[in-house]
Design a protein around this motif. Structure first.
Motif, PDB file in Angstrom:
ATOM      1  N   GLU A   1     -12.783 -27.077  37.597  1.00  0.00           N
ATOM      2  CA  GLU A   1     -12.231 -27.498  36.294  1.00  0.00           C
ATOM      3  C   GLU A   1     -11.285 -26.451  35.719  1.00  0.00           C
ATOM      4  O   GLU A   1     -10.231 -26.777  35.195  1.00  0.00           O
ATOM      5  N   LYS A   2     -11.691 -25.188  35.823  1.00  0.00           N
ATOM      6  CA  LYS A   2     -10.961 -24.142  35.101  1.00  0.00           C
ATOM      7  C   LYS A   2      -9.788 -23.560  35.888  1.00  0.00           C
ATOM      8  O   LYS A   2      -8.937 -22.903  35.319  1.00  0.00           O
TER       9      LYS A   2
ATOM     10  N   LYS B   1     -18.018 -26.771  40.417  1.00  0.00           N
ATOM     11  CA  LYS B   1     -17.426 -27.611  39.359  1.00  0.00           C
ATOM     12  C   LYS B   1     -16.728 -26.741  38.311  1.00  0.00           C
ATOM     13  O   LYS B   1     -15.612 -27.059  37.884  1.00  0.00           O
TER      14      LYS B   1
ATOM     15  N   LYS C   1      -8.474 -27.015  40.346  1.00  0.00           N
ATOM     16  CA  LYS C   1      -7.903 -28.367  40.217  1.00  0.00           C
ATOM     17  C   LYS C   1      -6.367 -28.304  40.120  1.00  0.00           C
ATOM     18  O   LYS C   1      -5.661 -29.158  40.649  1.00  0.00           O
TER      19      LYS C   1
END
Ligand code: COA
Ligand code: NAP
Length: 286
Positions: A147-148, A143, A151
């Motif tokens: 996110e960082k 995750k 994505k």
């Protein structure tokens, strides 16, 4: 340090099966990359010109490993402190990696904890601890990197699982349950994150020589001179124990362009062991 000496030495020589510049320009983040299978994955990725970040709880260990890896391969390796159970530490490590290298193309969720223990004797906290390191840790790191970075840029995630839960071996309810969760998570994330250009796969090692995992599960009885070692080898259709290089070469395939249409799958690298494995040696310790 593992029993029997320092397992974490770089290879004297590496026979390339893929093009040496296969991972040129890529950056990989490897949890638990300071020892064992993770260390060898870092080394083999670096030999393919990948830049690597290795992160685990023991900063001294990852720093020493990074120095060895850079000396042996001439590549770049950044060591960072991080507990895969702690979101704040993971987010900081991912930020640090990105500020050094500007990208994370590959995440290898390799960190794990294990020991032999019958379910009847496992404390509530012992089961929770292994679930949190292996299963929650894999989700937490996936995750954070999603996110960082991934994505918006895509990428490839490799989860190191096991075959314990395929048939259900004794003394491994905690680890088998955690690895089963990772197998399922791999398929869910492959389905959800395919749209972002992210592929997620597992590598499931069989018994791998010169590792802490094998030392813990095989125990000292598995020294090469004993009958239990011979029995283990008889149980492996390929007729030998696996090497850390076998696992690293599997991971290179999955993250390379050769694996570009492969996602949500489990690459079992065990010489066929889980198909024939006898549980009697472990059972005897119940
Ligand atoms: N048998 C049964 N229970 C055990 C155990 C064992 N051999 N080792 C630890 N536990 C229990 C502890 O007693 C504790 O439960 P309790 O609070 O009810 O007493 C719980 O597990 C957590 O142990 P703790 O030592 O506090 O956890 P940790 O987070 O410091 O370490 C481990 C995690 C236990 C998995 C540790 O072995 C580790 O750090 N392993 C990493 C290396 C490794 O396992 N490599 C092989 C990978 S396959
Ligand atoms: P290992 O050398 O002990 O590797 C585990 C690594 O995880 C260590 O470097 C450890 O470093 C790190 N780690 C543990 N808990 C962590 C945490 N909470 N946060 C961050 N890092 C943590 O063992 P290995 O045998 O190479 O195992 C590697 C992987 O292969 C594991 O996923 C294991 O389940 C899998 N596997 C191994 C075998 C085998 O035969 N060896 C077989 C099947 C599957 P720190 O202590 O510094 O945190």
């Amino acid at each position: 340090m593992a029993e029997g000496g320092d397992f974490d030495v770089c290879l004297q020589s590496y026979k390339y099966v893929y093009r040496p510049d296969l991972l040129k320009g890529k950056v990989a983040f490897i949890t638990g990359g300071g020892s064992g299978i993770g260390f060898r994955i870092a080394e083999v990725f670096m030999r393919h010109q990948c830049t690597v970040v290795i992160a685990s709880r023991n900063l001294e260990k990852v720093k020493a490993a990074a120095a060895k890896l850079e000396r042996a391969t001439g590549g770049k390796c950044l060591a960072l402190p991080m507990d895969v159970r702690k979101a704040d530490q993971i987010l900081k490590a991912v930020d640090d990696a990105l500020s050094h290298f500007n990208r994370i193309d590959i995440l290898v969720n390799n960190a794990a904890g294990n020991f032999l223990c019958p379910a009847s004797k496992l404390s509530f906290n012992a089961f929770k601890t292994v679930m949190e390191i292996d299963a929650h840790g894999t989700f937490n790191c996936s995750k954070a990197v999603f996110e960082k970075y991934m994505k918006d840029h895509g990428g490839s995630i490799v989860n190191i699982t096991a075959t314990l839960h395929h048939r259900g071996v004794p003394l491994q309810t905690h680890a088998g349950s955690a690895k089963a969760a990772i197998d399922a998570m791999t398929r869910h994330l492959a389905v959800e994150w395919g749209q972002y250009g992210i592929r997620i796969n597992c590598v499931a090692p069989g018994p791998i020589g010169e590792t802490e995992g094998m030392r813990r599960l095989g125990g000292s009885q598995l020294k090469k001179t004993t009958g239990s070692y011979d029995r283990l080898i008889r149980d492996i259709p390929a007729g030998r124990m696996g090497t850390k290089e076998d696992i690293a070469n599997g991971a290179v395939y999955l993250v390379s362009p050769a694996g570009s249409f492969v996602t949500g799958t489990n690459l079992i690298v065990d010489g066929g062991h889980w198909l024939t494995q006898s549980s009697s040696a472990m059972q005897a310790r119940l």
